[in-house]
Scaffold this active site. Structure first.
Site, PDB file in Angstrom:
ATOM      1  N   ARG A  15    -102.038  41.832 -52.721  1.00 36.82           N
ATOM      2  CA  ARG A  15    -103.602  40.893 -52.890  1.00 36.82           C
ATOM      3  C   ARG A  15    -103.522  41.069 -53.848  1.00 36.82           C
ATOM      4  NH1 ARG A  15    -106.570  44.560 -50.704  1.00 36.82           N
ATOM      5  NH2 ARG A  15    -104.529  46.275 -50.739  1.00 36.82           N
ATOM      6  N   SER A  68     -99.027  54.090 -47.457  1.00 28.37           N
ATOM      7  CA  SER A  68     -97.683  53.681 -47.874  1.00 28.37           C
ATOM      8  C   SER A  68     -96.567  55.323 -48.033  1.00 28.37           C
ATOM      9  CB  SER A  68     -97.406  52.640 -48.587  1.00 28.37           C
ATOM     10  OG  SER A  68     -95.981  52.111 -49.422  1.00 28.37           O
ATOM     11  N   HIS A 122    -106.702  50.881 -38.809  1.00 26.97           N
ATOM     12  CA  HIS A 122    -105.246  50.841 -39.613  1.00 26.97           C
ATOM     13  C   HIS A 122    -104.499  51.556 -38.971  1.00 26.97           C
ATOM     14  CE1 HIS A 122    -103.704  50.124 -43.544  1.00 26.97           C
ATOM     15  NE2 HIS A 122    -102.902  49.136 -42.140  1.00 26.97           N
ATOM     16  N   ARG A 157     -90.948  41.419 -48.457  1.00 26.61           N
ATOM     17  CA  ARG A 157     -92.255  41.122 -47.127  1.00 26.61           C
ATOM     18  C   ARG A 157     -90.880  40.801 -46.039  1.00 26.61           C
ATOM     19  NH1 ARG A 157     -96.297  45.235 -45.864  1.00 26.61           N
ATOM     20  NH2 ARG A 157     -97.381  45.654 -47.927  1.00 26.61           N
ATOM     21  N   LYS A 206     -95.245  56.366 -41.311  1.00 29.91           N
ATOM     22  CA  LYS A 206     -95.997  55.605 -40.298  1.00 29.91           C
ATOM     23  C   LYS A 206     -94.377  54.442 -39.399  1.00 29.91           C
ATOM     24  CE  LYS A 206     -98.520  52.496 -41.536  1.00 29.91           C
ATOM     25  NZ  LYS A 206    -100.099  51.980 -41.223  1.00 29.91           N
ATOM     26  N   THR A 207     -93.739  53.914 -40.569  1.00 25.86           N
ATOM     27  CA  THR A 207     -93.107  52.691 -39.898  1.00 25.86           C
ATOM     28  C   THR A 207     -92.050  53.613 -38.670  1.00 25.86           C
ATOM     29  OG1 THR A 207     -93.611  51.623 -41.245  1.00 25.86           O
ATOM     30  CG2 THR A 207     -91.939  51.104 -39.759  1.00 25.86           C
ATOM     31  N   LYS A 262    -105.091  40.358 -43.624  1.00 27.52           N
ATOM     32  CA  LYS A 262    -106.088  41.116 -44.414  1.00 27.52           C
ATOM     33  C   LYS A 262    -107.405  41.143 -44.004  1.00 27.52           C
ATOM     34  CE  LYS A 262    -103.100  44.444 -44.244  1.00 27.52           C
ATOM     35  NZ  LYS A 262    -103.195  45.549 -43.485  1.00 27.52           N
TER      36      LYS A 262
END
Length: 529
Positions: A56, A235, A217, A319, A239-240, A198
């Site tokens: 980004r 990050s 989020h 990604r 979390k994932t 985003k």
């Protein structure tokens, strides 16, 4: 320029002979590869490179200062204002640029899996692979929904159009501009597809609170009994990994809304990091990268077309984008009831925070606003020792409104639904990074599962003195000596010193919120030392 001219210009663009609307995945794959935008991998995924920008561009993101929103936006370094004149001038230039292209691709879909609050969107793309990305990331309409579809927000994306800062009023050739009044997101000068994802999330963060819906989020999953859990974390916090549980179904991995009906996924797909991806550690992500998936900046062998997920030579921010239906263990449609458990994840490299602690509502609001984790030595140039980092509400780049709007809504929903909230440290124990050791994933999984099952609801706890956190005295399957972080340190004085340093970092960061109620700032935060 008035709104009628905007609407007519957009209509003229969409009526052009070069426009392809709602192409199928195979058609978009064919277009992307035949036009030289991308190549196919061995498994059939589309692999594209984004050139100069592999992430980004937050310093090139603007919101148009308009009557409809100027008194609501939390203006500052994240939400930078730009004038209507600058926006309209660039808009006209981009429209003319797109009219000259040999092909444009349009995707019509939705943001928000709850039909009562979803946002009808469309993307107009110069690249076929960008349109494929939108097709996989957002919610795809049925034939009946498509026939009645009227976009409320439009993404106009022209990656090959570059602004002239001296003429166009931007800081660089790149721009991501949101007009709440015209309901247009204008993107140019960057090929990074994540800007679309985003930008739509930022729009949802603006409009959902007005409907009484909390945008979040986070990832979310649900058990067999309908018990929903939310996982917030920056990050590297896990979390994932922790939200992917074979005994629970995934609602979504990144963006959600919490309405009076319950939780719903804002997206229709996943945008997963792939650096160092292996089937052993992330089987769901690995196996989802097949025909129709989009790989961004992943190095692929020219001959075998096998991706090398360990190669970060293009960027560490590699990604994969794929529809959530590429994962087997999901809820479809992506809606569920109200959460029973919320987990805030932090990778504390200072080894100060407990591996798990139960939060009061005030503490939950404080830690939600703080959004703490830590950077490790060597992860960024110049970082030689662990550094505290804070991202408001675990998503500061995407919050148009003042952070306290989201925190107050969270507090109300915690009260209304009796939610248990836990702070989980997936970082270091027994000392800071370089001295202690990383918390074992097996222990973290055991603690999180116990929290979600309700086993920690009424347990006996010890109060940690500096942050005021309630630490379980025992959890089946977890060594008791690691539960209280001070006990895990051989040098107790060193722990006390480091804990005080971290508490001061929290307090210094919290000053940016200005006048926050004492319930949150005093009762929720660490003691002033």
């Amino acid at each position: 320029m008035n709104p009628v001219n905007f609407a007519n210009n957009l209509k003229d663009l969409l009526n052009g002979q070069n426009v392809h609307v709602q192409l199928s995945v195979p058609q978009l794959v064919e277009a992307a590869t035949s036009r030289g935008e991308a190549v196919l991998t061995r498994e059939g995924a589309v692999k594209a490179e984004t050139g100069k920008y592999t992430g980004r561009s937050p310093k090139d993101k603007y919101i148009v200062e308009e009557d409809i929103s100027k008194d609501k936006i939390d203006w500052g370094a994240v939400n930078r204002p730009i004038s209507s004149d600058v926006f309209e001038n660039l808009y006209n230039k981009v429209i003319e640029h797109l009219k000259q292209q040999d092909a444009l691709y349009v995707f019509k879909g939705f943001a928000g899996a709850d039909p009562e609050s979803r946002l009808a969107i469309q993307t107009i793309n110069e690249y076929a692979w960008h349109n494929l990305f939108a097709h996989q990331l957002f919610i795809r309409p049925t034939a009946e929904e498509l026939a009645a579809h009227e976009a409320e927000f439009t993404v106009v994306y022209a990656p090959t159009f570059q602004a002239d800062p001296a003429v166009d009023g931007t800081d660089s050739e790149t721009f991501i501009i949101v007009s709440m009044e015209k309901k247009i997101i204008l993107i140019g000068g960057t090929e990074y597809a994540g800007e679309m994802k985003k930008s739509i999330f930022s729009i949802m963060n603006h409009i959902l609170p007005e409907k009484g819906i909390l945008p979040m989020h986070c990832s979310a999953n649900v058990g067999h009994e309908g018990d929903v859990a939310l996982f917030f974390g920056l990050s590297g916090t896990g979390k994932t990994t922790l939200s992917a549980d074979e005994d629970r179904k995934l609602i979504g991995d990144d963006e959600h809304g919490w309405s009076d009906n319950g939780v719903f996924n804002i997206e229709g797909g996943c945008y997963a990091k792939t650096i160092n991806l292996t089937r052993e550690h992330e089987p769901q992500i690995y196996d989802a990268i097949r025909f129709g998936a989009v790989l961004e900046n992943v190095v692929v062998d020219d001959d075998t077309r096998i991706p090398d997920y360990h190669d970060g030579s293009l960027t560490e921010n590699t990604r994969a984008a794929y529809p959530i239906q590429a994962i087997d263990n999901i809820v479809d449609p992506s809606v569920a009831g109200h959460p029973k458990t919320i987990v805030f994840l932090t990778a504390d490299a200072f080894g100060v925070l407990p591996p798990i602690s139960k939060l009061t509502k005030e503490q939950a609001m404080y830690h939600f606003l703080s959004g703490y984790t830590s950077k490790l030595a060597g992860t960024e140039r110049g970082v030689t020792s662990p550094e505290a980092t804070f991202s408001t509400c675990f998503g500061s780049p995407f919050l148009p409104l003042h952070a306290t709007v989201y925190a107050e809504m969270l507090g109300q929903k915690i009260d209304e639904h009796g939610v248990d909230v836990f702070l989980v440290n997936t970082g270091w124990t027994g000392g800071e990074y370089g001295v202690g050791s990383r918390m074992k994933l097996s222990y973290t999984r055991t603690m999180v599962r116990a929290a979600i099952k309700g086993e920690l609801h009424d347990i006996e706890t010890d109060k940690e003195e500096i942050f005021g956190l309630q630490i379980p005295k025992q959890i089946t399957g977890v060594p008791s000596e690691i539960l209280n972080p001070r006990n895990a340190w051989a040098d107790k004085e060193a722990y006390d010193k480091k804990a005080k340093e971290l508490s001061q970092e929290f307090q210094e960061n919290f000053k940016k919120f200005g006048t926050v109620s004492a319930d949150i700032s005093v009762q929720g935060g660490p003691a002033k030392i």
